[in-house]
Design a protein around this motif. Structure first.
Motif, PDB file in Angstrom:
ATOM      1  N   ILE A  63       0.747  -1.133   0.138  1.00 21.69           N
ATOM      2  CA  ILE A  63       0.001   0.136   0.031  1.00 21.69           C
ATOM      3  C   ILE A  63       0.885   1.186   0.098  1.00 21.69           C
ATOM      4  N   ASP A  64       0.774   1.938  -1.017  1.00 22.08           N
ATOM      5  CA  ASP A  64       1.643   3.164  -1.141  1.00 22.08           C
ATOM      6  C   ASP A  64       0.798   4.161  -0.818  1.00 22.08           C
ATOM      7  N   GLN A  65       1.535   4.857   0.211  1.00 19.15           N
ATOM      8  CA  GLN A  65       0.653   6.256   0.760  1.00 19.15           C
ATOM      9  C   GLN A  65       0.720   7.465  -0.235  1.00 19.15           C
ATOM     10  N   THR A  66       1.327   7.438  -1.255  1.00 17.26           N
ATOM     11  CA  THR A  66       1.603   8.634  -2.070  1.00 17.26           C
ATOM     12  C   THR A  66       0.056   8.954  -2.728  1.00 17.26           C
ATOM     13  N   LYS A  67      -0.394  10.004  -2.636  1.00 16.92           N
ATOM     14  CA  LYS A  67      -1.560  10.436  -3.221  1.00 16.92           C
ATOM     15  C   LYS A  67      -1.178  10.664  -4.748  1.00 16.92           C
ATOM     16  N   ILE A  68      -2.536  10.303  -5.563  1.00 19.87           N
ATOM     17  CA  ILE A  68      -2.389  10.522  -7.033  1.00 19.87           C
ATOM     18  C   ILE A  68      -3.530  11.306  -7.263  1.00 19.87           C
ATOM     19  N   THR A  69      -3.248  12.643  -8.022  1.00 21.76           N
ATOM     20  CA  THR A  69      -4.291  13.494  -8.087  1.00 21.76           C
ATOM     21  C   THR A  69      -4.501  13.457  -9.560  1.00 21.76           C
ATOM     22  N   ASP A  70      -3.557  13.046 -10.546  1.00 18.66           N
ATOM     23  CA  ASP A  70      -4.263  13.234 -11.790  1.00 18.66           C
ATOM     24  C   ASP A  70      -3.865  11.769 -12.499  1.00 18.66           C
ATOM     25  N   GLU A  71      -4.624  10.984 -12.632  1.00 14.85           N
ATOM     26  CA  GLU A  71      -4.406   9.388 -13.122  1.00 14.85           C
ATOM     27  C   GLU A  71      -3.874   9.540 -14.602  1.00 14.85           C
ATOM     28  N   GLU A  72      -3.998  10.569 -15.313  1.00 13.25           N
ATOM     29  CA  GLU A  72      -3.729  10.565 -16.610  1.00 13.25           C
ATOM     30  C   GLU A  72      -1.935  10.566 -16.708  1.00 13.25           C
ATOM     31  N   LYS A  73      -1.324  10.901 -15.748  1.00 13.42           N
ATOM     32  CA  LYS A  73       0.109  11.273 -15.577  1.00 13.42           C
ATOM     33  C   LYS A  73       0.734   9.986 -15.151  1.00 13.42           C
ATOM     34  N   ILE A  74       0.070   8.932 -15.115  1.00 14.52           N
ATOM     35  CA  ILE A  74       0.721   7.786 -14.635  1.00 14.52           C
ATOM     36  C   ILE A  74       1.399   7.234 -16.045  1.00 14.52           C
ATOM     37  N   SER A  75       2.387   6.601 -16.254  1.00 14.32           N
ATOM     38  CA  SER A  75       3.152   6.156 -17.364  1.00 14.32           C
ATOM     39  C   SER A  75       2.958   4.445 -17.224  1.00 14.32           C
ATOM     40  N   ASP A  76       3.476   4.047 -18.343  1.00 17.76           N
ATOM     41  CA  ASP A  76       3.302   2.626 -18.287  1.00 17.76           C
ATOM     42  C   ASP A  76       4.501   1.975 -17.987  1.00 17.76           C
ATOM     43  N   HIS A  77       5.419   2.446 -17.334  1.00 13.17           N
ATOM     44  CA  HIS A  77       6.890   2.056 -17.069  1.00 13.17           C
ATOM     45  C   HIS A  77       6.706   1.144 -15.847  1.00 13.17           C
ATOM     46  N   ILE A  78       6.896  -0.101 -15.985  1.00 14.83           N
ATOM     47  CA  ILE A  78       7.077  -0.777 -14.475  1.00 14.83           C
ATOM     48  C   ILE A  78       8.237  -1.233 -14.321  1.00 14.83           C
ATOM     49  N   PHE A  79       9.015  -0.976 -13.120  1.00 13.18           N
ATOM     50  CA  PHE A  79      10.304  -1.469 -12.704  1.00 13.18           C
ATOM     51  C   PHE A  79      10.204  -2.462 -11.904  1.00 13.18           C
ATOM     52  N   ASN A  80      11.160  -3.464 -12.031  1.00  9.75           N
ATOM     53  CA  ASN A  80      11.331  -4.527 -10.958  1.00  9.75           C
ATOM     54  C   ASN A  80      12.728  -4.644 -10.567  1.00  9.75           C
ATOM     55  N   GLU A  81      12.655  -4.327  -9.296  1.00  6.81           N
ATOM     56  CA  GLU A  81      14.285  -4.318  -8.603  1.00  6.81           C
ATOM     57  C   GLU A  81      14.392  -5.663  -7.677  1.00  6.81           C
ATOM     58  N   GLU A  82      15.505  -6.358  -7.898  1.00  3.48           N
ATOM     59  CA  GLU A  82      15.928  -7.394  -7.479  1.00  3.48           C
ATOM     60  C   GLU A  82      16.874  -7.250  -6.556  1.00  3.48           C
ATOM     61  N   ILE A  83      16.931  -7.509  -5.057  1.00  2.00           N
ATOM     62  CA  ILE A  83      17.865  -7.496  -3.981  1.00  2.00           C
ATOM     63  C   ILE A  83      18.211  -8.981  -3.482  1.00  2.00           C
ATOM     64  N   ILE A  84      19.293  -9.032  -3.041  1.00  2.00           N
ATOM     65  CA  ILE A  84      19.838 -10.150  -2.386  1.00  2.00           C
ATOM     66  C   ILE A  84      19.718  -9.984  -0.943  1.00  2.00           C
ATOM     67  N   ILE A  85      18.861 -10.518  -0.173  1.00  2.00           N
ATOM     68  CA  ILE A  85      18.743 -10.305   1.364  1.00  2.00           C
ATOM     69  C   ILE A  85      19.692 -11.351   2.084  1.00  2.00           C
ATOM     70  N   GLU A  86      20.177 -12.420   1.520  1.00  3.44           N
ATOM     71  CA  GLU A  86      20.945 -13.290   2.383  1.00  3.44           C
ATOM     72  C   GLU A  86      21.690 -14.005   1.290  1.00  3.44           C
ATOM     73  N   ASP A  87      22.982 -14.003   1.342  1.00  2.00           N
ATOM     74  CA  ASP A  87      23.752 -14.532   0.505  1.00  2.00           C
ATOM     75  C   ASP A  87      24.779 -15.564   1.038  1.00  2.00           C
ATOM     76  N   LYS A  88      24.595 -16.803   1.060  1.00  2.00           N
ATOM     77  CA  LYS A  88      25.324 -17.961   1.925  1.00  2.00           C
ATOM     78  C   LYS A  88      26.055 -18.476   0.659  1.00  2.00           C
ATOM     79  N   LEU A  89      26.972 -19.425   1.431  1.00  2.00           N
ATOM     80  CA  LEU A  89      27.728 -20.396   0.475  1.00  2.00           C
ATOM     81  C   LEU A  89      27.153 -21.049  -0.890  1.00  2.00           C
TER      82      LEU A  89
END
Length: 169
Positions: A63-89
């Motif tokens: 749930i993103d708390q950012t308010k969107i006031t103008d829906e038309e300004k939403i772009s179609d760019h979707i980003f996926n960020e991958e992070i490693i939270i545990e790196d074992k042997l």
């Protein structure tokens, strides 16, 4: 390193179990006959075969708390960020977080975790993912979950894990 030893122990016990089963089948065939041998073999196979209960990837809606006031300004760019939270042997636990661009700002959509590598005998399940916005491009994440340590499919120990860190886009 402990996970590697645990996996090797699991595989060794499984191989030893099969050796014992073959010796028992030979004894049953010698003492009780072919019909008893077949019943024992099929009975063992029913216990050994594991039902297909592959867990689906549990996605957490953010749930993103950012308010969107103008829906038309939403772009179609979707980003996926991958992070490693545990790196074992031999294994890694990853978190995948999906964002959508809005007016040069990013909105969180969802997140999930997964584990890869040599995973014999240890199951990972995320229970909660919390992502807070620090500033326009920096986020603080907290991921809570559990690792189940299994020996021949039987849970021996459950380890609760918390991962915290920062993500910069």
């Amino acid at each position: 390193m402990l996970e590697l030893i645990w996996g090797i122990l699991n595989i060794s016990l499984l191989i030893y179990f099969f050796v014992i089963c073959f010796k028992v089948i030979k004894l049953i065939r010698k003492n009780l006959g072919l019909l008893a041998t077949l019943i024992f073999a099929f009975g063992n196979l029913s216990f050994v075969s594991k039902p297909n209960n592959e867990k689906e990837v549990k996605q957490f809606k953010i749930i993103d708390q950012t308010k969107i006031t103008d829906e038309e300004k939403i772009s179609d760019h979707i980003f996926n960020e991958e992070i490693i939270i545990e790196d074992k042997l031999i294994t890694k636990i990853h978190a995948s977080i999906t964002f959508k661009e809005y007016n040069q700002e990013f909105r969180l959509l969802n997140a999930y975790t997964y584990r890869n590598g040599f995973v014999s005998g240890i199951d990972w399940e995320a229970k909660e993912i919390d992502i807070d916005k620090i500033n326009s491009n920096t986020y603080k994440y907290t991921i809570s979950g559990k690792k189940d340590w299994n020996l021949l499919g039987i849970r021996i120990f459950t380890e609760l894990k918390d991962y915290k860190g920062f993500l910069k886009l």
